[in-house]
Design a protein around this motif. Structure first.
Motif, PDB file in Angstrom:
ATOM      1  N   LEU A   1       0.886  -1.288   0.096  1.00 14.45           N
ATOM      2  CA  LEU A   1       0.085  -0.040   0.064  1.00 14.45           C
ATOM      3  C   LEU A   1       0.811   1.146  -0.013  1.00 14.45           C
ATOM      4  CD1 LEU A   1      -2.706  -1.146   2.551  1.00 14.45           C
ATOM      5  CD2 LEU A   1      -2.880  -0.756   0.135  1.00 14.45           C
ATOM      6  N   GLY A   2       2.069   1.358   0.664  1.00 19.27           N
ATOM      7  CA  GLY A   2       2.972   2.355   0.655  1.00 19.27           C
ATOM      8  C   GLY A   2       3.257   2.709  -0.636  1.00 19.27           C
ATOM      9  N   LEU A   3       3.568   1.638  -1.459  1.00 19.61           N
ATOM     10  CA  LEU A   3       4.138   1.961  -2.830  1.00 19.61           C
ATOM     11  C   LEU A   3       3.039   2.126  -3.709  1.00 19.61           C
ATOM     12  CD1 LEU A   3       6.348   2.081  -4.983  1.00 19.61           C
ATOM     13  CD2 LEU A   3       5.837  -0.422  -5.149  1.00 19.61           C
ATOM     14  N   GLU A   4       2.055   1.608  -3.759  1.00 16.95           N
ATOM     15  CA  GLU A   4       0.656   2.267  -4.411  1.00 16.95           C
ATOM     16  C   GLU A   4       0.318   3.492  -4.048  1.00 16.95           C
ATOM     17  OE1 GLU A   4      -3.872   0.728  -4.701  1.00 16.95           O
ATOM     18  OE2 GLU A   4      -2.502  -0.783  -4.082  1.00 16.95           O
ATOM     19  N   ALA A   5       0.465   4.114  -2.812  1.00 19.67           N
ATOM     20  CA  ALA A   5       0.180   5.752  -2.335  1.00 19.67           C
ATOM     21  C   ALA A   5       1.184   6.299  -3.045  1.00 19.67           C
ATOM     22  CB  ALA A   5      -0.036   5.625  -0.943  1.00 19.67           C
ATOM     23  N   ALA A   6       2.519   6.011  -2.795  1.00 21.78           N
ATOM     24  CA  ALA A   6       3.443   7.008  -3.255  1.00 21.78           C
ATOM     25  C   ALA A   6       3.454   7.053  -4.546  1.00 21.78           C
ATOM     26  CB  ALA A   6       4.745   6.412  -2.632  1.00 21.78           C
ATOM     27  N   GLN A   7       3.224   5.924  -5.403  1.00 21.71           N
ATOM     28  CA  GLN A   7       3.393   6.013  -6.908  1.00 21.71           C
ATOM     29  C   GLN A   7       2.331   6.848  -7.353  1.00 21.71           C
ATOM     30  OE1 GLN A   7       5.649   4.061  -9.308  1.00 21.71           O
ATOM     31  NE2 GLN A   7       4.835   5.905  -9.969  1.00 21.71           N
ATOM     32  N   ALA A   8       1.214   6.735  -6.698  1.00 20.38           N
ATOM     33  CA  ALA A   8       0.094   7.795  -7.350  1.00 20.38           C
ATOM     34  C   ALA A   8       0.320   9.287  -6.952  1.00 20.38           C
ATOM     35  CB  ALA A   8      -1.313   7.281  -6.691  1.00 20.38           C
ATOM     36  N   ALA A   9       0.841   9.436  -5.739  1.00 17.70           N
ATOM     37  CA  ALA A   9       1.103  10.924  -5.579  1.00 17.70           C
ATOM     38  C   ALA A   9       2.306  11.285  -6.461  1.00 17.70           C
ATOM     39  CB  ALA A   9       1.903  11.030  -4.177  1.00 17.70           C
ATOM     40  N   HIS A  10       3.172  10.349  -6.912  1.00 16.94           N
ATOM     41  CA  HIS A  10       4.234  10.945  -7.724  1.00 16.94           C
ATOM     42  C   HIS A  10       3.868  11.040  -9.195  1.00 16.94           C
ATOM     43  CE1 HIS A  10       7.126  10.032  -4.516  1.00 16.94           C
ATOM     44  NE2 HIS A  10       8.134  10.471  -5.158  1.00 16.94           N
ATOM     45  N   ASP A  11       2.865  10.228  -9.612  1.00 17.14           N
ATOM     46  CA  ASP A  11       2.322  10.415 -10.764  1.00 17.14           C
ATOM     47  C   ASP A  11       1.623  11.573 -11.094  1.00 17.14           C
ATOM     48  OD1 ASP A  11       3.241   7.736 -11.539  1.00 17.14           O
ATOM     49  OD2 ASP A  11       1.149   6.766 -11.457  1.00 17.14           O
ATOM     50  N   TRP A  12       0.928  12.163  -9.821  1.00 17.91           N
ATOM     51  CA  TRP A  12       0.202  13.380 -10.080  1.00 17.91           C
ATOM     52  C   TRP A  12       1.116  14.600 -10.064  1.00 17.91           C
ATOM     53  CZ3 TRP A  12       0.973  17.536  -6.535  1.00 17.91           C
ATOM     54  CH2 TRP A  12      -0.064  18.514  -7.012  1.00 17.91           C
ATOM     55  N   PHE A  13       2.267  14.456  -9.307  1.00 19.27           N
ATOM     56  CA  PHE A  13       3.382  15.235  -9.164  1.00 19.27           C
ATOM     57  C   PHE A  13       4.007  15.637 -10.574  1.00 19.27           C
ATOM     58  CE2 PHE A  13       7.732  17.240  -8.460  1.00 19.27           C
ATOM     59  CZ  PHE A  13       7.684  18.129  -7.587  1.00 19.27           C
ATOM     60  N   ASP A  14       4.386  14.441 -10.938  1.00 18.45           N
ATOM     61  CA  ASP A  14       5.030  14.481 -12.558  1.00 18.45           C
ATOM     62  C   ASP A  14       4.138  15.164 -13.752  1.00 18.45           C
ATOM     63  OD1 ASP A  14       7.324  13.005 -11.417  1.00 18.45           O
ATOM     64  OD2 ASP A  14       6.551  11.198 -12.207  1.00 18.45           O
ATOM     65  N   ARG A  15       3.056  15.183 -13.493  1.00 18.41           N
ATOM     66  CA  ARG A  15       1.827  15.694 -14.535  1.00 18.41           C
ATOM     67  C   ARG A  15       1.569  17.021 -14.115  1.00 18.41           C
ATOM     68  NH1 ARG A  15      -1.199  11.435 -12.784  1.00 18.41           N
ATOM     69  NH2 ARG A  15      -2.883  12.729 -12.036  1.00 18.41           N
ATOM     70  N   VAL A  16       1.744  17.375 -12.696  1.00 17.54           N
ATOM     71  CA  VAL A  16       1.055  18.754 -12.266  1.00 17.54           C
ATOM     72  C   VAL A  16       2.193  19.752 -12.219  1.00 17.54           C
ATOM     73  CG1 VAL A  16      -0.472  20.038 -10.561  1.00 17.54           C
ATOM     74  CG2 VAL A  16      -1.161  17.882 -11.617  1.00 17.54           C
ATOM     75  N   VAL A  17       3.406  19.093 -11.335  1.00 19.65           N
ATOM     76  CA  VAL A  17       4.213  20.083 -10.692  1.00 19.65           C
ATOM     77  C   VAL A  17       5.773  19.946 -11.408  1.00 19.65           C
ATOM     78  CG1 VAL A  17       5.688  20.929  -8.815  1.00 19.65           C
ATOM     79  CG2 VAL A  17       3.386  20.208  -8.363  1.00 19.65           C
ATOM     80  N   ALA A  18       5.954  18.689 -11.638  1.00 20.06           N
ATOM     81  CA  ALA A  18       7.007  18.278 -12.649  1.00 20.06           C
ATOM     82  C   ALA A  18       8.430  18.561 -11.848  1.00 20.06           C
ATOM     83  CB  ALA A  18       7.160  18.535 -13.903  1.00 20.06           C
ATOM     84  N   GLY A  19       9.652  18.035 -12.162  1.00 19.71           N
ATOM     85  CA  GLY A  19      10.749  18.306 -11.583  1.00 19.71           C
ATOM     86  C   GLY A  19      11.449  17.311 -10.502  1.00 19.71           C
ATOM     87  N   ARG A  20      12.592  17.808  -9.924  1.00 26.53           N
ATOM     88  CA  ARG A  20      13.330  16.981  -9.363  1.00 26.53           C
ATOM     89  C   ARG A  20      12.620  17.066  -7.912  1.00 26.53           C
ATOM     90  NH1 ARG A  20      19.407  18.382  -7.229  1.00 26.53           N
ATOM     91  NH2 ARG A  20      19.515  16.960  -5.631  1.00 26.53           N
ATOM     92  N   THR A  21      12.776  15.862  -7.164  1.00 24.46           N
ATOM     93  CA  THR A  21      12.630  15.668  -5.800  1.00 24.46           C
ATOM     94  C   THR A  21      13.500  15.046  -5.183  1.00 24.46           C
ATOM     95  OG1 THR A  21      11.069  13.658  -6.479  1.00 24.46           O
ATOM     96  CG2 THR A  21       9.823  15.415  -6.182  1.00 24.46           C
TER      97      THR A  21
END
Length: 177
Positions: free
Chosen positions: A114-134
């Motif tokens: 579940l941790g990976l599933e949640a973090a992956q969904a958050a990163h997918d959103w970030f990559d589409r909306v904010v983008a850039g290095r984390t």
């Protein structure tokens, strides 16, 4: 400035804005020794949890991103949180200016992906909306979080200490290709 927190649904989870009624559960999670063992080592008092809870809400308003509550489908309460924040930890110019990723699950939700599933969904959103290095930081003995970070495309930058404890600083330049 007003920013809406998007709701993200995955196969087993909903990432959603934290609500006022989430605070007792949020404080309970952060007061659990098994949760903080790899983070600070000390359970948080309610006052620290309240400050973090409010800081998260403000993060969405000021930065346009923040942390979501993780809610497992068909369960009434949040089980953790994931997302991004500016930690301003004083760890250097290769770390501090970049959004820091984090993920936390209560012990009963750990070990099921579940941790990976949640973090992956958050990163997918970030990559589409904010983008850039984390960036993220993880203690060397937190094998579960290190596996999640690797799956998300993070690579180690360097090891250092924070509050006298060793941590690994990791970076992700964007979505894995």
């Amino acid at each position: 400035m007003s920013r809406n927190v998007p709701t993200i649904n995955t196969h087993r989870l909903t990432l959603r804005a934290m609500r006022r009624e989430d605070f007792p559960r949020f404080a309970e999670i952060w007061a659990t020794p098994a949760v903080v063992t790899h983070i600070s080592g000390k359970p948080w008092p309610k006052t620290r949890s309240w400050d973090a809870f409010l800081r998260n809400a403000g993060h969405w308003q000021i930065a346009g991103f923040g942390q979501w509550a993780i809610q497992i489908h068909r369960q009434p309460e949040m089980s953790g949180q994931t997302g991004f924040f500016f930690g301003s930890r004083g760890l250097g110019d290769d770390f501090d200016p970049f959004p820091e990723a984090g993920w936390v699950l209560e012990p009963g939700a750990q070990g099921r992906g579940l941790g990976l599933e949640a973090a992956q969904a958050a990163h997918d959103w970030f990559d589409r909306v904010v983008a850039g290095r984390t960036v993220c930081l993880i203690t060397p003995d937190n094998e579960g979080s290190l596996r999640i970070a690797e799956a998300l495309g993070y690579t180690p930058m360097r090891e250092t200490e924070m509050d006298g404890d060793p941590v690994v600083l990791l970076t992700r330049k964007g979505p894995p290709v």
